[in-house]
Design a protein around this motif. Sequence first.
Motif, PDB file in Angstrom:
ATOM      1  N   PRO A 133      83.786  68.366   0.134  1.00 47.93           N
ATOM      2  CA  PRO A 133      84.281  68.713   1.236  1.00 47.93           C
ATOM      3  C   PRO A 133      83.959  68.656   2.930  1.00 47.93           C
ATOM      4  O   PRO A 133      84.919  68.055   3.588  1.00 47.93           O
ATOM      5  N   THR A 134      82.286  67.458   3.214  1.00 50.93           N
ATOM      6  CA  THR A 134      82.067  66.811   3.844  1.00 50.93           C
ATOM      7  C   THR A 134      81.481  65.300   3.737  1.00 50.93           C
ATOM      8  O   THR A 134      81.556  64.952   2.755  1.00 50.93           O
ATOM      9  N   GLY A 135      81.871  64.836   4.739  1.00 59.01           N
ATOM     10  CA  GLY A 135      81.345  63.255   4.702  1.00 59.01           C
ATOM     11  C   GLY A 135      80.276  62.744   4.292  1.00 59.01           C
ATOM     12  O   GLY A 135      79.908  61.983   3.781  1.00 59.01           O
ATOM     13  N   LYS A 136      79.102  63.973   4.308  1.00 61.33           N
ATOM     14  CA  LYS A 136      77.968  63.426   4.298  1.00 61.33           C
ATOM     15  C   LYS A 136      77.714  63.922   2.961  1.00 61.33           C
ATOM     16  O   LYS A 136      77.541  62.738   1.646  1.00 61.33           O
ATOM     17  N   ALA A 137      78.504  64.909   2.171  1.00 65.32           N
ATOM     18  CA  ALA A 137      78.554  64.987   0.785  1.00 65.32           C
ATOM     19  C   ALA A 137      79.051  63.630   0.253  1.00 65.32           C
ATOM     20  O   ALA A 137      78.857  63.177  -0.890  1.00 65.32           O
TER      21      ALA A 137
END
Length: 525
Positions: free
Chosen positions: A181-185
């Motif tokens: 869902p997120t760029g970091k993940a």
Amino acid sequence: MTPMALPAIVRHFARFLGAGDADAERAAALACLATLEGHVCADLDCDTGWGPWAASLDEAGRAAFRARLSQLAIVGAEQDLTPLVWDGRRLYLRRYWDYEARVAADLLARSSSAATEAEPDELLAAHFPDAGQRHAGQIALSRRLALISGGPGTGKTHTLARIIGRLQSQQPDLRIALAAPTGKAAARMGEALLAAGVTVAEEARTIHRLLGVRAEGGFRHDREHPLAVDVLVVDEASMIDLSLMAHLLFALPQQARLILLGDRDQLAAVEAGAVFADLCESPRLAGCVAMLKTNFRFGAESGIGRLAECLRLGDADGALALLTTAGEDLVWTMRSDSHALIRAAREGYQDYLAGVAEGRAPEELFARFDGFRVLCAHREEAETLNHALTGDPLRPPLGTPIMVLRNDPLLRVFNGDIGLLLNDPADGRQKVFFPGETPRWIALNRLPEWSPAWAMTVHKAQGSEFAEVLLALPATVSPVVTRELVYTGVTRAKRRVLLWSSEAVLRAATGRRSLRMSGLRERLA
């Protein structure tokens, strides 16, 4: 009449649809308010579903309203073309009814068919020595749907690496896509798999990038333009809301495998629905669910691991006893004034700020910045801390972390992405550095809406890990602060948690569950 306590958008929507009919206005307000508060529908069998009318309507009044619903022109059943849907218990906005029906039908179809024959037990045992991971491998290698849930340190990524390795050995040309869902993940998943010796043709991406966000709205990939993948792996699945899950499944070919990894005990998505938790708790999908329980990161003496388990079980006495006797990895500070919290935040970022002053390389600065993070339960407190640590928001100082708050497909930055305001070595001008396979320097005035990110909400921190976390709970008991929120905040830390909270707030949070109204489990049944 709609209560003035309702948000303005809900009142406007209710009056527009209700057209002067008090019951129609109430129906529209209940369905709209539910989605704004993270629910898929308004469940009129429970008090929460009645919103601001819960206290004023007795059982006779509620029964009369339920009976009137099927007579309203704006309310219909599944086959009708009405803006609201009533199933005899739950009141939906039509769009969310459709999303829920689509997700349930797709996942039931995937769960009912095998992808390949199961691998022999001895081969599974050789690649997956832990029983929980072996069960996960067995499901993912033989079925079109696999749901793998486990807390931090239970080896989800390690298990995934073994699964992908086995799939690639069976079929070397398999098209595998990685998303989160997120760029970091997404970046964390890609880095962890690479460290485990597993490579795939495409880098891990956000779900929005995978689906192809259109500048004018919507996604490029759908049923008519499906994703060209044989296996789709999605990490941090607890963060996926119902709408995004529906669009993801709509774009995924029916014959493709879907592997969802997450922690069902974490906070649900910010938007409507708690899809991953609903799926993991569905008896109909039990054959597709694997629970990882052995913790390889936090040993038996780990304060973080033991506190997380107390929170997961709702054991307030155990959590408080642990906090009063824990070692260096758990530090409990009784909540005091905001000035003390600001001082503690500044102290936590000293190593990063020293690196900025020394002109260290951007990659090293990101590593230092991720060594510490302040997490808050309420957005307002995060904003207060950010203002105190940044100063003038129009002229943020060098080193200010910048969080993007709105997607911009043209710049390839998305809601939740974090960059650092540094001097670009190419021209010496201050720009925001975003890491990745292709690092980018973007001028601050070119970014969409943004905010400083010294402190962030626990919701925004999902999918991230930090060496040390300062988790600040509010000064007074709040319905927003649940055991899932505290659990999620605590488990963002790998080495140390600094918990700022009163005993009363922590005890209340541990006893309060975050429940989302939805009909997904019943549809799956």
